[in-house]
Design an enzyme around this catalytic site. Structure first.
Site, short mmCIF file in Angstrom:
data_model
loop_
_atom_site.label_atom_id
_atom_site.label_comp_id
_atom_site.label_asym_id
_atom_site.label_seq_id
_atom_site.Cartn_x
_atom_site.Cartn_y
_atom_site.Cartn_z
N TRP A 56 18.64 7.29 -12.18
CA TRP A 56 17.88 6.29 -11.07
C TRP A 56 17.57 7.32 -10.26
CZ3 TRP A 56 15.32 2.78 -10.22
CH2 TRP A 56 15.02 2.03 -8.19
N ARG A 108 25.65 17.99 -8.61
CA ARG A 108 26.30 19.14 -8.75
C ARG A 108 25.51 20.38 -9.52
NH1 ARG A 108 31.14 16.39 -11.33
NH2 ARG A 108 29.27 15.51 -13.07
N GLY A 157 19.36 -4.64 -6.38
CA GLY A 157 18.29 -5.47 -7.60
C GLY A 157 18.34 -5.73 -8.51
N ALA A 190 14.93 1.75 -13.89
CA ALA A 190 14.33 3.04 -14.13
C ALA A 190 13.23 3.24 -14.74
CB ALA A 190 16.17 3.83 -13.97
N LYS A 214 27.64 -8.15 -11.96
CA LYS A 214 26.38 -8.30 -13.65
C LYS A 214 26.52 -7.07 -14.71
CE LYS A 214 23.24 -4.91 -11.75
NZ LYS A 214 22.39 -3.79 -13.24
N ASP A 228 18.62 -9.41 -10.64
CA ASP A 228 19.37 -8.49 -11.41
C ASP A 228 20.59 -8.94 -12.99
OD1 ASP A 228 20.04 -5.82 -11.37
OD2 ASP A 228 21.38 -5.75 -10.25
N THR A 281 19.13 -7.50 -16.10
CA THR A 281 20.28 -6.56 -17.11
C THR A 281 20.14 -7.33 -18.13
OG1 THR A 281 21.71 -7.28 -15.96
CG2 THR A 281 20.30 -4.59 -15.46
N SER A 324 18.30 -1.46 -20.42
CA SER A 324 19.82 -1.26 -19.16
C SER A 324 20.78 -0.81 -20.44
CB SER A 324 20.07 -2.61 -19.21
OG SER A 324 21.47 -3.21 -18.27
N ASN A 353 23.67 -1.02 -19.66
CA ASN A 353 25.11 -1.77 -20.02
C ASN A 353 24.21 -2.76 -21.12
OD1 ASN A 353 27.46 -1.27 -16.94
ND2 ASN A 353 25.24 -2.03 -16.48
N GLU A 364 28.60 1.55 -15.55
CA GLU A 364 28.81 1.05 -14.71
C GLU A 364 29.87 -0.27 -15.02
OE1 GLU A 364 30.54 2.95 -12.78
OE2 GLU A 364 28.99 3.55 -11.50
#
Length: 333
Positions: A11, A31, A133, A137, A189, A242, A246, A252, A254, A279
């Protein structure tokens, strides 16, 4: 105008790709361990999604140079690393006048803080906005249109980000002053999206999908309103918008996690295969902890927590949800 994107995941790279032409200078920070030769030299990423950045984009692990003179700093790091990144931003000399925009969706586990609360805990005077929202990606990279919310306690900040990060025909932004609602809609969500993938893998049908989405939404509203969100925000882009995206798309992460859980696979194996952050896995625990603290009923999130963190079977998860005590449906007029 300079944009700095913190986070070289799919993302973060997608947003850098999308917004390149809006700014005179675009820098992507990651990183050192997250950067690789193809990305640094060729501005190319092949997984988890293929992204080709323009040659003008700078990729670096030097945080101080990355944020120097940036007008907008767009944070797209995993929520578990947000506090450390903010501490490093402080050390790197971030200025209060620079606008920090958080695009990560989640809740800090040990404190149960929203990301804006984490940021303000470390950088109390920072100008801050939240971007959230229906923003899968892969579709954004395909040039397909979407819309999102930019929320801030300071509407001048929200409108500045809205103006400079809006992309005609592809990325329409709406300003919003309900930071709590925009953050929680985007975070909670993710747990319902896991449930949606779970139900799809079990071939439970479209009636179940519709029931799950609406009962999941009721759960999001119940908890978010208790925390100070406006119900109308939750029925907007960062909530319902959203959620629909998803809960209905294998794009998605998730949803994918839920689908694999519904097939009986274990979470450690799923995350090892996924190769990117979902997440909703950690958020399921945070939601249940918050709900217990506030006395709010969240059966769908509890079922997903059980599916992730215990040895319960998919069939037992379904049985627990379908055979709960009967109740009256809520109304949020």
């Amino acid at each position: 105008m300079k944009l700095t994107v913190l986070g070289a995941g799919c993302w973060g790279l997608t947003l850098a790709w999308l917004l390149t032409d809006n700014f005179d200078e675009v820098v992507v920070w990651g990183r050192h361990c997250d950067l690789y030769e193809d990305l640094i030299k060729n501005k190319h990423a092949s997984k988890p999604l293929e992204v080709q950045l323009k040659d003008s984009v700078i990729v670096t692990s030097d945080l101080e140079s990355a944020i120097k003179d940036a007008d907008i700093i767009l944070s797209v790091v995993a929520t578990s690393g947000m506090r450390d990144v903010c501490e490093n931003l402080k050390k790197a000399g971030i200025k209060n006048s620079q606008i920090l925009v958080n695009a990560s969706k989640g809740i800090e586990l040990n404190t149960l803080m929203r990301m804006s609360e984490v940021i303000k805990d470390v950088l109390p005077e920072q100008k801050l906005a939240i971007l959230s929202g229906p923003t899968l990606a892969k579709e954004v990279l395909q040039g397909k249109p979407t819309a999102a919310s930019v929320a801030s306690d300071d509407m001048e900040v929200a409108k500045f980000v809205q103006e400079h990060c809006n992309v005609p025909n592809r990325f329409r932004l709406y300003s919003n002053k309900d930071v709590i609602g925009v953050e929680l809609g985007g975070s909670l969500k993710n747990v319902i999206a896991i449930a949606s993938g779970f139900a799809h893998a079990m071939n439970l049908g479209d009636n179940c999908a519709g029931s799950l989405l609406t009962r999941g939404m009721a759960e999001i509203v119940r908890l978010s309103v208790k925390l100070g969100a406006s119900p109308s925000t939750l029925y907007g882009l960062s909530g319902m918008g959203d959620l629909i995206a998803t809960c209905s798309s294998p794009m998605s992460r998730n949803y994918t996690v839920g689908s694999l859980l519904g097939q009986g696979k274990k979470i450690d194996d799923i995350l090892a295969t996924l190769g990117s952050v979902a997440e909703g896995v950690k958020t399921s625990k945070a939601v249940c902890d918050l709900a217990k603290k506030l006395g709010v009923d969240v059966p769908v999130s509890q079922a997903i927590y059980d599916a992730v963190y215990t040895d319960i079977t998919p069939q037992e998860v379904l049985s627990r949800l379908m055979n709960r005590k009967l109740k009256e449906e809520e109304n949020y007029d």
